[in-house]
Design a protein around this motif. Sequence first.
Motif, PDB file in Angstrom:
ATOM      1  N   ALA A  45       0.834  -1.210   0.000  1.00 43.61           N
ATOM      2  CA  ALA A  45       0.000   0.000   0.000  1.00 43.61           C
ATOM      3  C   ALA A  45       0.868   1.258   0.000  1.00 43.61           C
ATOM      4  CB  ALA A  45      -0.939  -0.007   1.199  1.00 43.61           C
ATOM      5  N   LEU A  46       1.943   1.228   0.760  1.00 40.81           N
ATOM      6  CA  LEU A  46       2.862   2.372   0.780  1.00 40.81           C
ATOM      7  C   LEU A  46       3.515   2.569  -0.577  1.00 40.81           C
ATOM      8  CD1 LEU A  46       4.575   2.091   4.265  1.00 40.81           C
ATOM      9  CD2 LEU A  46       3.086   3.924   3.465  1.00 40.81           C
ATOM     10  N   LYS A  47       3.872   1.486  -1.224  1.00 44.59           N
ATOM     11  CA  LYS A  47       4.469   1.588  -2.560  1.00 44.59           C
ATOM     12  C   LYS A  47       3.493   2.264  -3.518  1.00 44.59           C
ATOM     13  CE  LYS A  47       6.527  -0.945  -6.370  1.00 44.59           C
ATOM     14  NZ  LYS A  47       7.849  -0.436  -6.534  1.00 44.59           N
ATOM     15  N   GLY A  48       2.221   1.925  -3.406  1.00 39.26           N
ATOM     16  CA  GLY A  48       1.209   2.563  -4.244  1.00 39.26           C
ATOM     17  C   GLY A  48       1.167   4.060  -4.036  1.00 39.26           C
ATOM     18  N   THR A  78      13.252  -6.177   4.505  1.00 43.57           N
ATOM     19  CA  THR A  78      12.948  -7.112   3.421  1.00 43.57           C
ATOM     20  C   THR A  78      12.069  -6.484   2.342  1.00 43.57           C
ATOM     21  OG1 THR A  78      11.083  -8.025   4.639  1.00 43.57           O
ATOM     22  CG2 THR A  78      13.186  -9.175   4.852  1.00 43.57           C
ATOM     23  N   HIS A  79      11.425  -5.390   2.661  1.00 44.82           N
ATOM     24  CA  HIS A  79      10.532  -4.711   1.715  1.00 44.82           C
ATOM     25  C   HIS A  79      11.151  -3.444   1.138  1.00 44.82           C
ATOM     26  CE1 HIS A  79       7.386  -7.412   3.082  1.00 44.82           C
ATOM     27  NE2 HIS A  79       7.793  -7.150   4.302  1.00 44.82           N
ATOM     28  N   LEU A  80      12.311  -3.057   1.641  1.00 45.38           N
ATOM     29  CA  LEU A  80      12.909  -1.777   1.240  1.00 45.38           C
ATOM     30  C   LEU A  80      13.209  -1.680  -0.252  1.00 45.38           C
ATOM     31  CD1 LEU A  80      15.412  -0.482   3.930  1.00 45.38           C
ATOM     32  CD2 LEU A  80      13.226   0.479   3.226  1.00 45.38           C
ATOM     33  N   LYS A  81      13.753  -2.728  -0.848  1.00 47.46           N
ATOM     34  CA  LYS A  81      14.125  -2.654  -2.270  1.00 47.46           C
ATOM     35  C   LYS A  81      12.938  -2.235  -3.130  1.00 47.46           C
ATOM     36  CE  LYS A  81      18.205  -5.427  -2.750  1.00 47.46           C
ATOM     37  NZ  LYS A  81      18.891  -6.494  -3.438  1.00 47.46           N
ATOM     38  N   ASN A  82      11.773  -2.783  -2.843  1.00 47.09           N
ATOM     39  CA  ASN A  82      10.583  -2.444  -3.614  1.00 47.09           C
ATOM     40  C   ASN A  82      10.139  -1.004  -3.387  1.00 47.09           C
ATOM     41  OD1 ASN A  82      10.336  -4.993  -4.742  1.00 47.09           O
ATOM     42  ND2 ASN A  82       9.185  -5.760  -2.996  1.00 47.09           N
ATOM     43  N   LEU A  87      11.568   6.233  -4.410  1.00 44.02           N
ATOM     44  CA  LEU A  87      12.291   7.287  -3.685  1.00 44.02           C
ATOM     45  C   LEU A  87      13.471   7.771  -4.510  1.00 44.02           C
ATOM     46  CD1 LEU A  87      12.382   6.081   0.031  1.00 44.02           C
ATOM     47  CD2 LEU A  87      10.672   7.448  -1.146  1.00 44.02           C
ATOM     48  N   SER A  88      14.124   6.852  -5.189  1.00 46.61           N
ATOM     49  CA  SER A  88      15.257   7.202  -6.031  1.00 46.61           C
ATOM     50  C   SER A  88      14.835   8.180  -7.124  1.00 46.61           C
ATOM     51  CB  SER A  88      15.824   5.921  -6.633  1.00 46.61           C
ATOM     52  OG  SER A  88      16.598   6.178  -7.742  1.00 46.61           O
ATOM     53  N   ILE A 119      19.812   0.307   0.935  1.00 52.12           N
ATOM     54  CA  ILE A 119      19.644   1.673   0.414  1.00 52.12           C
ATOM     55  C   ILE A 119      20.694   1.958  -0.657  1.00 52.12           C
ATOM     56  CG2 ILE A 119      19.754   4.136   0.988  1.00 52.12           C
ATOM     57  CD1 ILE A 119      18.585   3.344   3.785  1.00 52.12           C
ATOM     58  N   LYS A 120      21.952   1.634  -0.364  1.00 53.87           N
ATOM     59  CA  LYS A 120      23.043   1.899  -1.318  1.00 53.87           C
ATOM     60  C   LYS A 120      22.867   1.105  -2.621  1.00 53.87           C
ATOM     61  CE  LYS A 120      26.775   3.861  -0.193  1.00 53.87           C
ATOM     62  NZ  LYS A 120      27.195   5.187  -0.651  1.00 53.87           N
ATOM     63  N   SER A 121      22.250  -0.076  -2.539  1.00 45.56           N
ATOM     64  CA  SER A 121      22.055  -0.877  -3.751  1.00 45.56           C
ATOM     65  C   SER A 121      21.062  -0.214  -4.709  1.00 45.56           C
ATOM     66  CB  SER A 121      21.585  -2.287  -3.407  1.00 45.56           C
ATOM     67  OG  SER A 121      20.231  -2.300  -3.002  1.00 45.56           O
ATOM     68  N   LYS A 122      20.140   0.555  -4.185  1.00 46.55           N
ATOM     69  CA  LYS A 122      19.144   1.229  -5.024  1.00 46.55           C
ATOM     70  C   LYS A 122      19.480   2.699  -5.256  1.00 46.55           C
ATOM     71  CE  LYS A 122      16.107  -1.930  -5.947  1.00 46.55           C
ATOM     72  NZ  LYS A 122      15.783  -2.299  -7.300  1.00 46.55           N
ATOM     73  N   ILE A 123      20.197   3.292  -4.295  1.00 46.83           N
ATOM     74  CA  ILE A 123      20.551   4.710  -4.391  1.00 46.83           C
ATOM     75  C   ILE A 123      22.043   4.835  -4.062  1.00 46.83           C
ATOM     76  CG2 ILE A 123      20.024   7.048  -3.574  1.00 46.83           C
ATOM     77  CD1 ILE A 123      17.255   5.922  -2.705  1.00 46.83           C
ATOM     78  N   PRO A 124      22.914   4.566  -5.046  1.00 50.17           N
ATOM     79  CA  PRO A 124      24.366   4.532  -4.801  1.00 50.17           C
ATOM     80  C   PRO A 124      24.934   5.853  -4.269  1.00 50.17           C
ATOM     81  CG  PRO A 124      23.847   3.646  -6.959  1.00 50.17           C
ATOM     82  CD  PRO A 124      22.581   4.211  -6.413  1.00 50.17           C
ATOM     83  N   THR A 125      24.281   6.962  -4.531  1.00 51.17           N
ATOM     84  CA  THR A 125      24.797   8.272  -4.091  1.00 51.17           C
ATOM     85  C   THR A 125      24.465   8.577  -2.643  1.00 51.17           C
ATOM     86  OG1 THR A 125      22.793   9.349  -4.904  1.00 51.17           O
ATOM     87  CG2 THR A 125      24.692   9.241  -6.409  1.00 51.17           C
ATOM     88  N   TYR A 126      23.683   7.722  -1.991  1.00 52.07           N
ATOM     89  CA  TYR A 126      23.295   7.952  -0.597  1.00 52.07           C
ATOM     90  C   TYR A 126      24.520   7.891   0.313  1.00 52.07           C
ATOM     91  CZ  TYR A 126      21.324   7.335   4.040  1.00 52.07           C
ATOM     92  OH  TYR A 126      21.037   7.479   5.368  1.00 52.07           O
ATOM     93  N   CYS A 127      24.631   8.846   1.230  1.00 49.97           N
ATOM     94  CA  CYS A 127      25.720   8.868   2.208  1.00 49.97           C
ATOM     95  C   CYS A 127      25.152   8.512   3.584  1.00 49.97           C
ATOM     96  CB  CYS A 127      26.375  10.250   2.258  1.00 49.97           C
ATOM     97  SG  CYS A 127      27.209  10.682   0.735  1.00 49.97           S
ATOM     98  N   SER A 128      25.773   7.563   4.237  1.00 47.96           N
ATOM     99  CA  SER A 128      25.302   7.088   5.539  1.00 47.96           C
ATOM    100  C   SER A 128      25.320   8.180   6.590  1.00 47.96           C
ATOM    101  CB  SER A 128      26.199   5.935   6.007  1.00 47.96           C
ATOM    102  OG  SER A 128      25.859   5.567   7.325  1.00 47.96           O
ATOM    103  N   ILE A 129      24.365   8.085   7.517  1.00 52.06           N
ATOM    104  CA  ILE A 129      24.337   9.040   8.629  1.00 52.06           C
ATOM    105  C   ILE A 129      25.462   8.748   9.619  1.00 52.06           C
ATOM    106  CG2 ILE A 129      21.884   9.570   8.491  1.00 52.06           C
ATOM    107  CD1 ILE A 129      21.378   7.509  10.706  1.00 52.06           C
ATOM    108  N   TYR A 130      26.059   7.587   9.499  1.00 50.73           N
ATOM    109  CA  TYR A 130      27.114   7.193  10.422  1.00 50.73           C
ATOM    110  C   TYR A 130      28.529   7.414   9.881  1.00 50.73           C
ATOM    111  CZ  TYR A 130      23.170   5.050  12.731  1.00 50.73           C
ATOM    112  OH  TYR A 130      21.957   4.842  13.341  1.00 50.73           O
ATOM    113  N   SER A 131      28.631   7.989   8.669  1.00 52.91           N
ATOM    114  CA  SER A 131      29.972   8.198   8.123  1.00 52.91           C
ATOM    115  C   SER A 131      30.342   9.657   8.088  1.00 52.91           C
ATOM    116  CB  SER A 131      30.072   7.608   6.734  1.00 52.91           C
ATOM    117  OG  SER A 131      29.153   8.200   5.845  1.00 52.91           O
TER     118      SER A 131
END
Length: 131
Positions: A45-48, A78-82, A87-88, A119-131
Amino acid sequence: MSPSQGLKETRHPYTFVSQEGFKELLMVPSAADKALPILPKVAAALKGALVHADGGVFERGLNGLVQLSAVVGPALNTHLKNLLTSLSKRLMDRKYKDGVTSALQKLEQYGGKESLGIIKSKIPTYCSIYS
């Protein structure tokens, strides 16, 4: 549209009711226990909402995604990739860039270390909040 569209609703007052109802359902005691069994349906539903052409619907979906992530934590991974594909696409739109970036940071925060790789697999330009 009918009032059964949930976060994809575009007519007032249904837009307000769906957003507030979603938020309140996630605030009940043991919300995580109740959300986990239906997580695949909620994620769909969120994806929709996240792929909807209406910007308001997208923003409600984005807020709902962050609220759900705060409640179910790493179970959402487990649902993030979809969910990340849309978001990308919106990340490229200046209007949504800050909101999407903030949402990604919260998804990483609530999803734990595993979420960063997803996240990085779908949005390679994302920078971690921990780095």
